[in-house]
Design an enzyme around this catalytic site. Structure first.
Site, PDB file in Angstrom:
ATOM      1  N   ARG A 279       0.986  -1.535   0.301  1.00  0.00           N
ATOM      2  CA  ARG A 279       0.227  -0.453  -0.143  1.00  0.00           C
ATOM      3  C   ARG A 279       1.152   1.195  -0.278  1.00  0.00           C
ATOM      4  NH1 ARG A 279      -2.271  -3.010  -1.881  1.00  0.00           N
ATOM      5  NH2 ARG A 279      -4.601  -4.618  -1.065  1.00  0.00           N
TER       6      ARG A 279
ATOM      7  N   SER B 196     -10.493  -0.931   3.502  1.00  0.00           N
ATOM      8  CA  SER B 196      -9.942  -1.676   5.172  1.00  0.00           C
ATOM      9  C   SER B 196      -9.080  -0.512   5.480  1.00  0.00           C
ATOM     10  CB  SER B 196      -8.516  -2.474   4.917  1.00  0.00           C
ATOM     11  OG  SER B 196      -9.401  -4.033   4.243  1.00  0.00           O
TER      12      SER B 196
ATOM     13  N   GLU C 120      -4.212   2.798   7.152  1.00  0.00           N
ATOM     14  CA  GLU C 120      -3.664   2.561   5.595  1.00  0.00           C
ATOM     15  C   GLU C 120      -4.642   4.039   5.059  1.00  0.00           C
ATOM     16  OE1 GLU C 120      -5.287  -1.081   3.286  1.00  0.00           O
ATOM     17  OE2 GLU C 120      -6.322   0.442   1.995  1.00  0.00           O
TER      18      GLU C 120
HETATM   19  C1  LIG Z   1     -14.956  -0.594  -0.220  1.00  0.00           C
HETATM   20  C2  LIG Z   1     -14.089  -0.479  -0.737  1.00  0.00           C
HETATM   21  C3  LIG Z   1     -13.099  -1.534  -1.354  1.00  0.00           C
HETATM   22  C4  LIG Z   1     -11.863  -1.014  -1.220  1.00  0.00           C
HETATM   23  N1  LIG Z   1     -10.656  -1.995  -1.802  1.00  0.00           N
HETATM   24  C5  LIG Z   1      -9.532  -1.851  -1.887  1.00  0.00           C
HETATM   25  C6  LIG Z   1      -8.704  -3.233  -1.743  1.00  0.00           C
HETATM   26  O1  LIG Z   1      -8.518  -4.059  -2.738  1.00  0.00           O
HETATM   27  N2  LIG Z   1      -7.614  -2.853  -2.656  1.00  0.00           N
HETATM   28  C7  LIG Z   1      -7.314  -1.994  -2.494  1.00  0.00           C
HETATM   29  O2  LIG Z   1      -5.666  -1.173  -2.448  1.00  0.00           O
HETATM   30  N3  LIG Z   1      -7.844  -1.272  -1.719  1.00  0.00           N
HETATM   31  C8  LIG Z   1      -8.700  -0.782  -1.486  1.00  0.00           C
HETATM   32  N4  LIG Z   1      -9.978   0.407  -1.718  1.00  0.00           N
HETATM   33  C9  LIG Z   1      -8.699   1.930  -1.105  1.00  0.00           C
HETATM   34  C10 LIG Z   1      -8.978   2.735  -1.937  1.00  0.00           C
HETATM   35  O3  LIG Z   1      -9.999   1.854  -3.275  1.00  0.00           O
HETATM   36  C11 LIG Z   1      -8.071   2.012  -2.916  1.00  0.00           C
HETATM   37  O4  LIG Z   1      -6.715   2.814  -1.637  1.00  0.00           O
HETATM   38  C12 LIG Z   1      -7.165   3.551  -3.992  1.00  0.00           C
HETATM   39  O5  LIG Z   1      -6.832   2.692  -4.902  1.00  0.00           O
HETATM   40  C13 LIG Z   1      -7.874   4.762  -3.434  1.00  0.00           C
HETATM   41  O6  LIG Z   1      -7.676   6.007  -4.988  1.00  0.00           O
HETATM   42  P1  LIG Z   1      -8.721   6.992  -4.909  1.00  0.00           P
HETATM   43  O7  LIG Z   1      -8.174   7.617  -5.707  1.00  0.00           O
HETATM   44  O8  LIG Z   1      -9.564   7.249  -3.767  1.00  0.00           O
HETATM   45  O9  LIG Z   1      -7.655   7.734  -4.165  1.00  0.00           O
HETATM   46  P2  LIG Z   1      -7.703   9.229  -2.240  1.00  0.00           P
HETATM   47  O10 LIG Z   1      -8.514   8.062  -1.400  1.00  0.00           O
HETATM   48  O11 LIG Z   1      -8.254   9.925  -2.832  1.00  0.00           O
HETATM   49  O12 LIG Z   1      -6.196   8.955  -2.450  1.00  0.00           O
HETATM   50  C14 LIG Z   1      -5.536   7.880  -1.267  1.00  0.00           C
HETATM   51  C15 LIG Z   1      -3.766   8.842  -1.156  1.00  0.00           C
HETATM   52  O13 LIG Z   1      -3.609   8.805  -3.167  1.00  0.00           O
HETATM   53  C16 LIG Z   1      -2.882  10.707  -3.328  1.00  0.00           C
HETATM   54  N5  LIG Z   1      -3.872  10.386  -4.485  1.00  0.00           N
HETATM   55  C17 LIG Z   1      -4.537  10.691  -5.231  1.00  0.00           C
HETATM   56  N6  LIG Z   1      -4.529  10.504  -6.192  1.00  0.00           N
HETATM   57  C18 LIG Z   1      -3.693  10.911  -6.920  1.00  0.00           C
HETATM   58  C19 LIG Z   1      -2.555  11.499  -8.176  1.00  0.00           C
HETATM   59  N7  LIG Z   1      -2.704  11.873  -9.236  1.00  0.00           N
HETATM   60  N8  LIG Z   1      -1.426  11.720  -7.676  1.00  0.00           N
HETATM   61  C20 LIG Z   1      -0.671  11.553  -6.377  1.00  0.00           C
HETATM   62  N9  LIG Z   1      -1.008  10.198  -5.037  1.00  0.00           N
HETATM   63  C21 LIG Z   1      -2.442  11.158  -5.591  1.00  0.00           C
HETATM   64  C22 LIG Z   1      -3.465  11.057  -2.341  1.00  0.00           C
HETATM   65  O14 LIG Z   1      -3.177  11.847  -1.740  1.00  0.00           O
HETATM   66  C23 LIG Z   1      -3.842  10.027  -0.876  1.00  0.00           C
HETATM   67  O15 LIG Z   1      -2.954  10.223  -0.057  1.00  0.00           O
HETATM   68  C24 LIG Z   1     -11.126  -0.401  -1.246  1.00  0.00           C
HETATM   69  C25 LIG Z   1     -11.541   0.694  -0.702  1.00  0.00           C
HETATM   70  C26 LIG Z   1     -13.648   0.783  -0.517  1.00  0.00           C
HETATM   71  C27 LIG Z   1     -13.563   2.052  -0.243  1.00  0.00           C
END
Ligand SMILES: Cc1cc2nc3c(=O)[nH]c(=O)nc-3n(C[C@H](O)[C@H](O)[C@H](O)COP(=O)(O)OP(=O)(O)OC[C@H]3O[C@@H](n4cnc5c(N)ncnc54)[C@H](O)[C@@H]3O)c2cc1C
Length: 311
Positions: A184, A237, A307
């Site tokens: 992660r 998570s 996380e």
């Molecule tokens: C129901 C559910 C299930 C999930 N299942 C999983 C799973 O199976 N596996 C898993 O790994 N995760 C899972 N997640 C967590 C999440 O979806 C992932 O971590 C996802 O990759 C986050 O992406 P986001 O665009 O929403 O990032 P955000 O939540 O918007 O941001 C997360 C981090 O990434 C940074 N960030 C975002 N975009 C950029 C960019 N363009 N450049 C630089 N930094 C950036 C942000 O600053 C922040 O620090 C789950 C979440 C939910 C709600």
């Protein structure tokens, strides 16, 4: 931001900036404080100008994707929260070897592209390799930053390179071997991840039969439905799994399933999911998280680390 800074930002972004925005509406937790400004940016030049302005003015900023792994604290965020849209959320084909030729098909996806859109595009173009992302509600930029993964696979393994903009507005292309991926987490040598934006990412994929790609996505989605709470707000998570163990197992062993603070609750279905059962605030979630950490520590001696990124 002072009045002059607000006027300059409005002049730079026009309709792309909104003020005093509740981040509960932009996070899958459906909770979170207010952002002083939320900026939607559509192209590299606009993003470069914004980053240079932020640097000059000293206004704090954060980038978000789909808000599926963040929590903005109850105090709110005094500064600019940036989202990537338009051409920064598009997918296109970069390199296609001859039909019979070896080597992967390379695609480029904008940092703001949702995983769902990326997978739909890959399926439509009969390209396999990213199906494990099915059901992860994030964006490409957020997924790369978090090295998102499931079922023993993670985004870093499929990545061929990224294009980043640093806080001075310099655009650079980095090959995968310049990036270090761990659980992660993504690191670029000598750089703080919070100080750069992933503008786009290149993935190496294989041609495959569409029906098989669809079947694999459905299988992963079905497995997810069996394990995870459905129809309730969360950030997935909440805690990282400690080495050799599972955060969910430790939380359950401490007897904390169903523990609640306000409308924030440790999911009775999956102990590592903190869910918002109604109108939980960021403060409710923070109080519950602190209590879970404390009671797991007392029960097992393990300090759980979030996380979810909290800012
Ligand atoms: C129901 C559910 C299930 C999930 N299942 C999983 C799973 O199976 N596996 C898993 O790994 N995760 C899972 N997640 C967590 C999440 O979806 C992932 O971590 C996802 O990759 C986050 O992406 P986001 O665009 O929403 O990032 P955000 O939540 O918007 O941001 C997360 C981090 O990434 C940074 N960030 C975002 N975009 C950029 C960019 N363009 N450049 C630089 N930094 C950036 C942000 O600053 C922040 O620090 C789950 C979440 C939910 C709600």
């Amino acid at each position: 931001m002072n009045r002059q800074q607000k006027a300059e930002l409005a002049a730079l972004l026009g309709d792309g900036v909104r003020w005093n925005v509740s981040m509960a509406r932009h996070s899958t937790f459906r909770a979170g404080g207010r952002a002083e400004a939320l900026a939607d940016v559509n192209g590299v030049e606009e993003l470069r100008d914004l980053l240079r302005w932020l640097r000059r003015s000293g206004v704090p900023w954060r980038i978000i994707g789909r808000g599926s792994n963040i929590l903005v604290s109850g105090r709110g965020f005094a500064g600019v929260i940036i989202r990537l849209q338009g051409e920064l959320a598009a997918v296109d084909l970069r390199h296609e070897p001859d039909r019979a030729g070896p080597g992967p098909v390379v695609i480029r996806a904008g940092g703001g592209c949702s995983m769902a859109r990326l997978l739909a595009w890959c399926t439509a173009h009969c390209l396999g390799g990213l199906e494990f992302l099915a059901g992860i509600p994030g964006s490409v930029g957020g997924g790369v930053c978090m090295n998102a993964g499931a079922w023993g696979q993670a985004m870093g393994e499929r990545l061929q390179g990224v294009e980043i903009l640093d806080c001075d507005g310099r655009l650079q292309r980095l090959a995968a071997d310049a990036l270090r991926f761990s659980y992660r987490r993504m690191e670029v040598a000598g750089r703080e991840p919070e100080r750069m934006i992933i503008v786009s990412a290149w993935f190496g994929l294989q041609r495959d039969r569409q029906a098989e790609i669809v079947a694999r996505c459905r299988d992963y989605l079905a497995r997810r439905r069996q394990k995870q709470p459905a129809g309730v707000a969360s950030a997935g998570s909440f805690f990282k799994n400690p080495d050799g163990d599972y955060a969910g197992r430790l939380i359950e062993a401490a007897g904390l399933k169903g523990l609640a603070r306000g409308d924030a609750m440790v999911s009775p279905r999956h102990a590592n999911f903190i869910v918002n059962t109604g109108r939980a605030t960021a403060d409710d979630i923070a109080a519950l998280v602190a209590e879970v950490q404390e009671r797991v520590y007392r029960n097992s001696g393990v300090r759980l680390e979030p996380e979810v990124h909290i800012f």
